[in-house]
Scaffold this motif. Structure first.
Motif, mmCIF file in Angstrom:
data_model
loop_
_atom_site.group_PDB
_atom_site.id
_atom_site.type_symbol
_atom_site.label_atom_id
_atom_site.label_comp_id
_atom_site.label_asym_id
_atom_site.label_seq_id
_atom_site.Cartn_x
_atom_site.Cartn_y
_atom_site.Cartn_z
ATOM 1 N N LEU A 1 4.861 -0.624 -13.414
ATOM 2 C CA LEU A 1 5.034 0.744 -12.950
ATOM 3 C C LEU A 1 5.636 0.770 -11.552
ATOM 4 C CD1 LEU A 1 4.541 3.665 -13.825
ATOM 5 C CD2 LEU A 1 2.297 3.523 -12.723
ATOM 6 N N SER A 2 5.187 -0.151 -10.702
ATOM 7 C CA SER A 2 5.716 -0.237 -9.343
ATOM 8 C C SER A 2 7.201 -0.585 -9.357
ATOM 9 C CB SER A 2 4.931 -1.280 -8.538
ATOM 10 O OG SER A 2 5.471 -1.449 -7.253
ATOM 11 N N GLU A 3 7.575 -1.538 -10.225
ATOM 12 C CA GLU A 3 8.984 -1.921 -10.332
ATOM 13 C C GLU A 3 9.822 -0.756 -10.871
ATOM 14 O OE1 GLU A 3 10.240 -4.498 -9.161
ATOM 15 O OE2 GLU A 3 8.631 -5.965 -8.958
ATOM 16 N N SER A 4 9.266 -0.035 -11.837
ATOM 17 C CA SER A 4 9.985 1.121 -12.384
ATOM 18 C C SER A 4 10.190 2.181 -11.323
ATOM 19 C CB SER A 4 9.208 1.712 -13.563
ATOM 20 O OG SER A 4 9.164 0.811 -14.637
ATOM 21 N N LEU A 5 9.161 2.361 -10.491
ATOM 22 C CA LEU A 5 9.257 3.335 -9.407
ATOM 23 C C LEU A 5 10.359 2.947 -8.430
ATOM 24 C CD1 LEU A 5 7.961 5.827 -8.046
ATOM 25 C CD2 LEU A 5 6.478 4.239 -6.812
ATOM 26 N N ASP B 1 5.427 5.780 -1.875
ATOM 27 C CA ASP B 1 5.376 4.919 -3.050
ATOM 28 C C ASP B 1 4.095 4.093 -3.080
ATOM 29 O OD1 ASP B 1 7.785 5.903 -3.837
ATOM 30 O OD2 ASP B 1 8.949 4.131 -3.291
ATOM 31 N N ALA B 2 3.641 3.654 -1.908
ATOM 32 C CA ALA B 2 2.393 2.891 -1.842
ATOM 33 C C ALA B 2 1.217 3.753 -2.284
ATOM 34 C CB ALA B 2 2.169 2.369 -0.425
ATOM 35 N N LEU B 3 1.225 5.013 -1.898
ATOM 36 C CA LEU B 3 0.151 5.918 -2.311
ATOM 37 C C LEU B 3 0.218 6.187 -3.809
ATOM 38 C CD1 LEU B 3 0.194 8.425 0.689
ATOM 39 C CD2 LEU B 3 -1.607 6.778 0.127
ATOM 40 N N PHE B 4 1.427 6.261 -4.356
ATOM 41 C CA PHE B 4 1.551 6.437 -5.805
ATOM 42 C C PHE B 4 1.051 5.203 -6.545
ATOM 43 C CE2 PHE B 4 4.020 5.731 -9.705
ATOM 44 C CZ PHE B 4 3.608 6.843 -10.438
ATOM 45 N N ALA B 5 1.398 4.022 -6.039
ATOM 46 C CA ALA B 5 0.915 2.791 -6.672
ATOM 47 C C ALA B 5 -0.613 2.719 -6.602
ATOM 48 C CB ALA B 5 1.529 1.575 -5.989
ATOM 49 N N HIS B 6 -1.176 3.261 -5.521
ATOM 50 C CA HIS B 6 -2.637 3.287 -5.348
ATOM 51 C C HIS B 6 -3.278 4.319 -6.272
ATOM 52 C CE1 HIS B 6 -6.528 3.297 -3.374
ATOM 53 N NE2 HIS B 6 -6.405 4.580 -3.087
ATOM 54 N N ASP B 7 -2.628 5.451 -6.464
ATOM 55 C CA ASP B 7 -3.149 6.534 -7.296
ATOM 56 C C ASP B 7 -1.987 7.141 -8.062
ATOM 57 O OD1 ASP B 7 -4.272 8.730 -8.485
ATOM 58 O OD2 ASP B 7 -4.664 9.825 -6.619
ATOM 59 N N VAL C 1 -1.535 4.786 5.997
ATOM 60 C CA VAL C 1 -1.460 4.619 4.547
ATOM 61 C C VAL C 1 -2.131 3.315 4.126
ATOM 62 C CG1 VAL C 1 0.135 4.246 2.618
ATOM 63 C CG2 VAL C 1 0.583 6.052 4.293
ATOM 64 N N SER C 2 -1.991 2.282 4.938
ATOM 65 C CA SER C 2 -2.649 1.011 4.645
ATOM 66 C C SER C 2 -4.160 1.189 4.560
ATOM 67 C CB SER C 2 -2.303 -0.020 5.729
ATOM 68 O OG SER C 2 -2.951 -1.249 5.465
ATOM 69 N N ASP C 3 -4.722 2.000 5.441
ATOM 70 C CA ASP C 3 -6.167 2.258 5.412
ATOM 71 C C ASP C 3 -6.567 2.994 4.135
ATOM 72 O OD1 ASP C 3 -6.552 1.010 7.823
ATOM 73 O OD2 ASP C 3 -6.604 2.863 9.008
ATOM 74 N N ILE C 4 -5.715 3.917 3.695
ATOM 75 C CA ILE C 4 -6.015 4.650 2.453
ATOM 76 C C ILE C 4 -5.975 3.711 1.254
ATOM 77 C CG2 ILE C 4 -5.183 6.457 0.902
ATOM 78 C CD1 ILE C 4 -4.137 7.912 3.415
#
Length: 559
Positions: free
Chosen positions: A46-50, A204-210, A174-177
């Motif tokens: 999913l991350s790669e697709s994003l 994108d990091a937040l999307f990968a997280h949630d 964002v890293s803390d989240i």
């Protein structure tokens, strides 16, 4: 430039095809692979697709910059060459690289005066051609500057989403989240403010997280739509592969895709297959962030995403078109825009249409007679209103809450939890009550946080639900609500409209494709034109409408 754009798009198509092959391979593997490792692989895919989606968008922007500006420059070039290659030589003149045009010298021959007159005419003709050539050269120069700027912007987009270490760096907040040390703000206004400071890598990091980040109220609508579409593709692929987590939501997911596919004016603001008994979704027609007027419509009994999201969105589109037509015809409002949202963000009570004595139907009858489902939905709908308000570019759009049937109860309870000033108008139809009680002193608008003169209701003939007074007084019995007509009328825009009868026709178009009188009234309220004399079609209270229905039924019975 245009050839380069074509070649770039072809290469990009090859790239996206490879990504889709990867997606299909992972989906196929997930059919036989379960557990933590499988979940990690799916998340990586999913991350790669994003990431590929961002690259795809950026490359297309570069290609479009070359194609569109190349086409403009080509048009100027064609006009120039038509003059330089044909008109100038045909007149016996010459043109320099800077666009200067020189007329031929007229021989003195038979007379000096005649020669001077002819020379003057030719020089004037040359000057006129020169003016046209230099104007086109200037246009071409300006076009080159604009093209260069557009290409640089598009290239910067691609650089920003590249795989360089710098581009992938996320902020400490964002890293803390992501690491679970803190969380995103739940308040839509605070989230909107935070989101505006984030980089694409942060988002994108937040999307990968949630993967449900797109449902967060307060995010810009374009980002909500972007991430929710990615999630839709993911869940639809898994449902088609019979993933037990989403396999029973295939009909709903396909309905959402059918509603928004190939329609850039529709935006997916909510997609949730996990938190409720039913799938939840919300689709906007138009962009609520840039619209001057926004509406959110909440439906009632029997509504499902699979069965209704497409029809509700189509109805919203017709309301939007009618509302914008009224605005364009109103002095001082031309050019104002409307966005309508179909919100199926809760578990509406359900009946089994094949068997009204089944367990599902009995459960649905109990649910629709109680406030439970509406109470559970109200906080989410209230926060959705606040999110629309927070992310709008003007900061305070004209927002109208619309509710039908049991959805009007959900709307009423949500408004009671929404700070005053967020929702400007409310219009409900076929309402069994708004949860405001049965006080004989009408104070409903204070409870709903709506200003006097900004609450509207419609009660059609032969609609028993609007007379139930089950959840407080039905709005048709409230003096603080303006009662609007649902009968066949010729409205202020000169359109002869059909009437609405029964419980379901209010938002639907008539046989002629035009909104009914009830739909027109809804469009006028959403457009913010309800206070303009003559725009609304005023009707009778529910007592008068219901009284005539009873009298008609008695006469029919006697006959």
């Amino acid at each position: 430039m245009t050839d380069y754009a074509t070649s770039l798009l072809a290469s990009n198509s090859t790239f996206t095809d490879q990504v889709h092959r990867m997606d299909r391979a992972v989906d196929s593997a997930m059919d036989r692979w379960q557990g933590d490792a499988a979940a990690a692989a799916s998340a990586r895919s999913l991350s790669e697709s994003l990431a590929s989606s961002h690259i795809d968008t950026a490359v297309i922007a570069i290609a479009e910059a070359h194609a569109s500006h190349g086409s403009v420059l080509d048009g100027i070039r064609a006009s120039l060459l038509a003059i330089v290659d044909f008109e100038v030589p045909g007149a016996g003149m010459t043109v320099a690289d800077d666009g200067s045009v020189t007329a031929p010298t007229v021989p003195v021959g038979g007379g000096v005066v005649i020669a001077m007159l002819l020379q003057s005419q030719l020089d004037a003709q040359a000057d006129a051609i020169e003016v046209r050539i230099k104007a086109l050269l200037a246009q071409f120069g300006d076009g080159e500057v604009q093209a260069a700027q557009a290409i640089r912007v598009a290239q910067h987009q691609l650089d920003a989403v590249s795989n360089s270490p710098e581009a992938a760096t996320i902020s400490p907040a964002v890293s803390d989240i992501v690491n679970g040390k803190t969380s995103l703000p739940s308040d839509p206004a605070q989230l909107s403010e935070l989101w505006s400071t984030l980089s694409p890598a942060d988002k994108d990091a937040l999307f990968a997280h949630d993967n449900y980040i797109g449902n967060s109220d307060g995010l810009p609508v374009t980002d909500r739509d972007h991430y929710n579409r990615i999630k839709l593709d993911d869940e639809l692929s898994r449902a088609e592969a019979r993933d037990p987590a989403v396999s029973d939501r295939l009909v709903d997911l396909q309905a959402v895709l059918d509603t928004i596919a190939n329609n850039p004016d529709r935006m997916l603001l909510l997609l949730d297959t996990q938190s409720g008994v039913q799938t939840h979704a919300a689709v906007a027609v138009g962009n609520p962030d840039t619209a001057d007027h926004v509406s959110v419509t909440t439906p009632g009994l029997g509504t499902t995403v699979g069965g209704a999201i497409g029809a509700m969105t189509d109805e919203g589109e017709q309301i939007k078109l009618t509302a914008e037509k009224q605005l364009d015809n109103m002095p001082g409002h031309a050019g104002e825009t409307v966005s309508t949202v179909a919100w199926i963000g809760y578990d509406a009570p359900q009946l089994d249409k094949e068997d009204y004595t089944s367990e599902e139907s009995l459960g649905g009858l109990i649910q629709v007679s109680e406030e439970w489902n509406a109470q559970a939905a109200a906080p989410n709908l209230s926060q959705f209103y606040e999110g629309i308000d927070a992310s709008n570019h003007d900061g305070d759009p004209h927002l109208t809450a619309v509710g039908h049937s049991y959805g009007s109860l959900t709307t009423g309870l949500a408004l009671q939890q929404t700070p005053a000033g967020i929702v400007d108008d409310v219009i409900v139809y076929g309402s069994p009550g708004l949860g405001t009680g049965h006080d004989f002193v009408d104070s409903s608008l204070d409870k709903l946080n709506i200003e006097p003169g900004h609450a509207y209701e419609m009660t059609a003939h032969d609609d028993p639900v609007a007379h139930l007074n089950r959840f407080g007084w039905s709005p048709g019995y409230m003096s603080e609500f303006t009662h609007l007509d649902t009968d066949a009328e010729t409205t202020a825009d000169g359109v002869a409209r059909q009437g609405a009868t029964g419980h379901s026709e209010y938002p639907r178009s008539g046989d002629d494709g035009e909104l009914r009188t009830s739909g027109y009234n809804t469009a006028v309220v959403i457009a913010g034109l309800a206070d303009v004399p003559g725009q609304l079609v005023i009707g009778d209270s529910a007592i008068q409408t219901g009284g005539r229905d009873v009298l008609t039924q008695l006469i029919d019975a006697v006959r």
